[in-house]
Write an enzyme that holds these catalytic residues in place. Structure first.
Site, short mmCIF file in Angstrom:
data_model
loop_
_atom_site.label_atom_id
_atom_site.label_comp_id
_atom_site.label_asym_id
_atom_site.label_seq_id
_atom_site.Cartn_x
_atom_site.Cartn_y
_atom_site.Cartn_z
CG ASP A 46 24.91 49.46 137.68
OD1 ASP A 46 23.47 49.01 138.21
OD2 ASP A 46 25.04 49.11 136.50
CB SER A 47 20.44 49.05 141.42
OG SER A 47 20.46 47.83 142.24
CE LYS A 115 23.25 42.96 136.40
NZ LYS A 115 23.38 44.24 136.08
CD GLU A 117 23.35 47.63 132.54
OE1 GLU A 117 23.63 47.82 131.31
OE2 GLU A 117 23.28 47.45 133.55
CD GLU A 184 16.93 46.28 134.45
OE1 GLU A 184 18.07 46.21 133.73
OE2 GLU A 184 15.97 46.82 134.73
O1 KIV Z 1 22.29 46.89 139.03
C1 KIV Z 1 21.26 46.29 139.31
O2 KIV Z 1 20.62 46.09 140.61
C2 KIV Z 1 20.89 45.41 138.23
C3 KIV Z 1 19.54 44.91 138.54
C4 KIV Z 1 18.45 45.44 136.97
C5 KIV Z 1 19.31 43.50 138.78
O3 KIV Z 1 21.89 45.41 137.14
#
Ligand code: KIV
Length: 283
Positions: A46-47, A115, A117, A184
């Site tokens: 999501d970056s 993924k 968080e 992270e």
């Molecule tokens: O969104 C992202 O790019 C991440 C990074 C910390 C790898 O979660």
């Protein structure tokens, strides 16, 4: 054609002492590049909200956006294990919403897993998604979606109590069924100890050398993100500079008449041109 990596393949690499390589990616041409280079895990992070869309943080990323980016990356990767990063509020609300959105990543974008968080508080979500047949990578330490709640974008688990809480979160995620955990911005010594207590591989981004693998943000690694450069990021190229030079040459050559040359144009046969001229002259 290289065969697609599976979770047992990733585990076998770790068992054999080969560190896993992971990078973010957001589009088809760059996915082909990272895949051909041999990267094991490609995260459609999501970056993208920051690196590609210019937002100041990751929160504006939505499922609809992520599905478009993830689909492009999945189509570009023949070998790498592709992960869709579950965006803000696509899984926090309920198990049902989390499973539905994880399923959309798999069915609509064609990724290999997702993924998300969070630690113990997200264990039920992880369990529900895994039960639905979707592999999940956990993400602990600095979790950008909750940056406001955890005091900003800074190194986490720096006190004994915070390090113990991180280990507890990691164990809870493992118990819930994650296949791997991204750590992270965690002190290297803490990440190493946490890694040694887990059976699943850990991936470091800014968490030192003691994890099972390493991740970077693509735009940091290739020199394409100018807003800031995190300390843990290493630049392997100055792609931004190269592109800047190419565009400056493009502008210069148009202005000085070097481009386009005759080799960049297309011909019409003589009679057709004569007929066209006669017609045009009559207008
Ligand atoms: O969104 C992202 O790019 C991440 C990074 C910390 C790898 O979660």
């Amino acid at each position: 054609m290289p065969s697609k990596l599976t979770i047992p393949d990733l585990n076998a690499l770790v068992e054999a002492g080969t560190p896993l390589t992971m990078i973010t990616c957001y589009d088809y041409p760059n996915a082909r590049i990272v895949d051909a280079a041999g990267v094991d895990i490609v995260l459609v992070g999501d970056s993208v909200a920051m690196t590609v869309l210019g937002y100041p943080n990751t929160l504006p990323a939505t499922m609809e956006m992520m599905l478009v980016f993830a689909g492009a990356v999945a189509r570009g990767c023949q070998r790498a294990f592709v992960l869709g990063d579950m965006p803000y509020m696509s899984y926090q609300i309920s198990d049902e919403i989390a499973v539905r959105n994880a399923g959309r990543f798999m069915a609509e974008a064609g990724v290999d897993g997702v993924k998300l968080e969070g630690g113990r508080a997200m264990a039920d979500r992880v369990r529900a998604i895994v039960r639905a047949g979707v592999p999940v990578m956990g993400h602990l330490g600095l979790t950008p979606q909750s940056a406001s709640a955890i005091g900003g974008y800074k190194v986490q688990a720096r006190s004994g109590a915070a390090a113990i809480a991180l280990l507890d979160d990691a164990l809870a995620l493992q118990e819930a069924g994650v296949f791997s955990i991204l750590l992270e911005l965690v002190p290297a010594a803490v990440a190493e100890i946490v890694s040694s207590k887990l059976e699943v591989p850990t991936i470091s981004i800014g968490s030192g050398a003691g994890c099972s693998g390493h991740c970077q943000i693509y735009h940091d690694a290739i020199g394409m993100f100018e807003a800031f450069q995190p300390r843990h990021a290493k630049r392997y190229a100055q792609v931004g500079q190269v592109l800047g030079q190419a565009m400056a040459a493009f502008v210069r050559e148009i202005r000085d008449g070097t481009y386009p040359g005759p080799e960049h144009g297309f011909k019409i046969d003589r009679e057709a041109l004569a007929a066209f001229r006669a017609c045009a002259d009559g207008l």
